[in-house]
Motif scaffolding. Structure first.
Motif, short mmCIF file in Angstrom:
data_model
loop_
_atom_site.label_atom_id
_atom_site.label_comp_id
_atom_site.label_asym_id
_atom_site.label_seq_id
_atom_site.Cartn_x
_atom_site.Cartn_y
_atom_site.Cartn_z
N TYR A 97 0.84 -1.20 0.00
CA TYR A 97 0.00 0.00 0.00
C TYR A 97 0.88 1.25 0.00
CZ TYR A 97 -3.81 3.16 1.47
OH TYR A 97 -4.75 4.18 1.55
N ILE A 98 1.88 1.26 0.88
CA ILE A 98 2.75 2.44 0.98
C ILE A 98 3.56 2.63 -0.30
CG2 ILE A 98 4.68 3.47 2.25
CD1 ILE A 98 3.68 2.00 4.75
N MET A 99 4.00 1.54 -0.89
CA MET A 99 4.77 1.65 -2.13
C MET A 99 3.94 2.25 -3.25
SD MET A 99 6.87 -1.95 -2.08
CE MET A 99 7.68 -1.65 -3.65
N LEU A 100 2.66 1.91 -3.31
CA LEU A 100 1.80 2.42 -4.37
C LEU A 100 1.24 3.81 -4.06
CD1 LEU A 100 -0.21 -0.83 -5.22
CD2 LEU A 100 1.65 0.19 -6.54
N ALA A 101 1.06 4.10 -2.77
CA ALA A 101 0.41 5.36 -2.39
C ALA A 101 1.38 6.42 -1.88
CB ALA A 101 -0.65 5.10 -1.32
N GLY A 102 2.53 5.99 -1.35
CA GLY A 102 3.45 6.94 -0.74
C GLY A 102 3.02 7.36 0.65
N ALA A 103 2.03 6.67 1.21
CA ALA A 103 1.53 6.97 2.56
C ALA A 103 0.96 5.69 3.15
CB ALA A 103 0.45 8.04 2.50
N PRO A 104 0.97 5.54 4.48
CA PRO A 104 0.45 4.31 5.10
C PRO A 104 -1.07 4.30 5.14
CG PRO A 104 1.19 5.83 6.79
CD PRO A 104 1.56 6.45 5.48
N PRO A 105 -1.68 3.11 5.18
CA PRO A 105 -3.15 3.02 5.27
C PRO A 105 -3.69 3.38 6.64
CG PRO A 105 -2.19 0.83 5.34
CD PRO A 105 -1.06 1.76 5.07
N PHE A 106 -2.86 3.19 7.67
CA PHE A 106 -3.28 3.48 9.05
C PHE A 106 -2.23 4.40 9.67
CE2 PHE A 106 -4.26 -1.01 8.03
CZ PHE A 106 -5.64 -0.85 7.82
N TYR A 107 -2.69 5.48 10.27
CA TYR A 107 -1.72 6.46 10.77
C TYR A 107 -2.29 7.20 11.97
CZ TYR A 107 -4.72 9.05 7.54
OH TYR A 107 -5.81 9.54 6.87
N PRO A 113 -8.04 6.71 -1.16
CA PRO A 113 -8.36 8.08 -1.60
C PRO A 113 -8.13 8.26 -3.10
CG PRO A 113 -7.03 8.10 0.41
CD PRO A 113 -7.04 6.69 -0.08
N LEU A 114 -9.10 8.83 -3.77
CA LEU A 114 -9.05 8.95 -5.22
C LEU A 114 -7.85 9.77 -5.67
CD1 LEU A 114 -10.42 8.31 -7.90
CD2 LEU A 114 -11.78 10.40 -7.63
N THR A 115 -7.49 10.81 -4.91
CA THR A 115 -6.38 11.66 -5.32
C THR A 115 -5.05 10.89 -5.34
OG1 THR A 115 -6.14 12.36 -3.00
CG2 THR A 115 -7.43 13.79 -4.47
N ILE A 116 -4.94 9.85 -4.50
CA ILE A 116 -3.71 9.07 -4.42
C ILE A 116 -3.78 7.84 -5.32
CG2 ILE A 116 -2.22 7.73 -2.88
CD1 ILE A 116 -3.09 9.55 -0.61
N ARG A 163 -5.72 7.22 -7.98
CA ARG A 163 -6.32 7.42 -9.29
C ARG A 163 -5.67 6.54 -10.36
NH1 ARG A 163 -9.27 11.70 -10.82
NH2 ARG A 163 -8.48 12.91 -9.04
N SER A 164 -4.34 6.39 -10.28
CA SER A 164 -3.63 5.64 -11.31
C SER A 164 -3.35 4.19 -10.93
CB SER A 164 -2.30 6.33 -11.63
OG SER A 164 -1.48 6.39 -10.47
N VAL A 165 -3.88 3.75 -9.78
CA VAL A 165 -3.67 2.37 -9.32
C VAL A 165 -4.83 1.50 -9.83
CG1 VAL A 165 -3.45 0.85 -7.32
CG2 VAL A 165 -2.40 3.12 -7.29
N SER A 166 -4.51 0.35 -10.37
CA SER A 166 -5.52 -0.51 -10.98
C SER A 166 -6.47 -1.10 -9.95
CB SER A 166 -4.85 -1.64 -11.76
OG SER A 166 -4.22 -2.53 -10.87
N SER A 167 -7.63 -1.51 -10.42
CA SER A 167 -8.60 -2.15 -9.54
C SER A 167 -8.08 -3.49 -9.06
CB SER A 167 -9.94 -2.33 -10.28
OG SER A 167 -9.76 -3.11 -11.46
#
Length: 250
Positions: free
Chosen positions: A173-183, A202-205, A207-211
């Motif tokens: 998750y962090i590798m794809l988003a650049g942020a942790p899922p729980f914080y 979050p859509l802003t983060i 947006r380019s990640v596949s389903s």
């Protein structure tokens, strides 16, 4: 230590119970890392003392795996424990993730550098344990880093190897988003967020990640252990297979 291993005072890294030095072989000139652990600092810390005793045993068992830091020598004297391992001087994944960098879904080995050849290596097996140490194949004990620890570990009961799938899912998750899922602003707040286990994209983060990637994350970071994927299921997931094929095809 043996006469053919010498410490080099460059590239010294200090950690809680000791120091990591760059060392080299007098016979070949090849560089290694030497993790020197202060035994006196561990004398009052039973948990960490046991963890550090297990680490060389586990590394020896895993010796030969190309993605695991190799243990070459293990020494002990009156003051310290010394482990001579691969030198990984290409930085680590945490540095890249904590800088807010995210990676594309086509993750190749040369995207994340660890050793001088760009090979990814796993290290630090001090808190690792043998799966199946009890008769029913479960483990106990509260160990882990706040962002990555699974809720079953925090609840203090028994758990199985799927806690590692949860942690791997958080890293993905962090590798794809650049942020942790729980914080949170403190370890306690992070733990509370982990226990709630509310996974969002979050859509802003994303947006380019596949389903397909998001579906895999849901199955890895899943509060229901019965529905959560095993490691084998993760490796057989279409998204993982597609990434492998992309790596092979360049």
């Amino acid at each position: 230590m043996d006469n053919d291993i010498y410490l080099h005072k460059l590239d010294i890294r200090i950690f809680m119970f000791g120091v990591v030095y760059r060392c080299f072989s007098a016979a070949t000139g090849e560089s290694f890392a030497c993790k020197s652990i202060d035994k006196h600092a561990l004398s009052e810390d039973t948990t960490n003392r046991e963890c550090l005793k297990k680490e060389p045993k586990i590394l020896q068992l895993l010796s030969g795996c190309p993605s695991i830091v190799r243990l070459y020598r293990f020494y002990e004297d009156d003051d310290s424990l010394h482990m001579v391992t691969d030198l990984c001087n290409g930085g680590n994944m945490f540095d890249r993730m904590s800088s807010g960098t995210s990676f594309s879904e086509d993750i190749k080995p040369d995207n994340i550098l660890f050793d001088s050849q760009g090979r990814l290596k796993l290290a630090d097996f001090g808190s690792a344990d043998w799966f199946g140490v009890s008769e029913d194949g479960t483990m106990r004990g509260v160990l882990g880093t706040p962002y990555y620890v699974a809720p079953e570990v925090l609840m203090g009961g028994e758990y199985n190897e799927k806690v590692d799938v949860w942690s791997a899912g958080v890293i993905l998750y962090i590798m794809l988003a650049g942020a942790p899922p729980f914080y949170g602003d403190s370890p306690v707040e992070i733990f509370e967020s982990v226990l709630r286990g509310s996974l969002r994209f979050p859509l802003t983060i994303f947006r380019s990640v596949s389903s397909e990637a998001k579906d895999l994350l849901r199955k890895m970071i899943c509060r229901d252990v019965l529905r959560q994927f095993s490691a084998d299921q993760v490796l057989r997931n279409p998204w993982i297979i597609n990434v492998r094929e992309a790596q092979v095809n360049g």
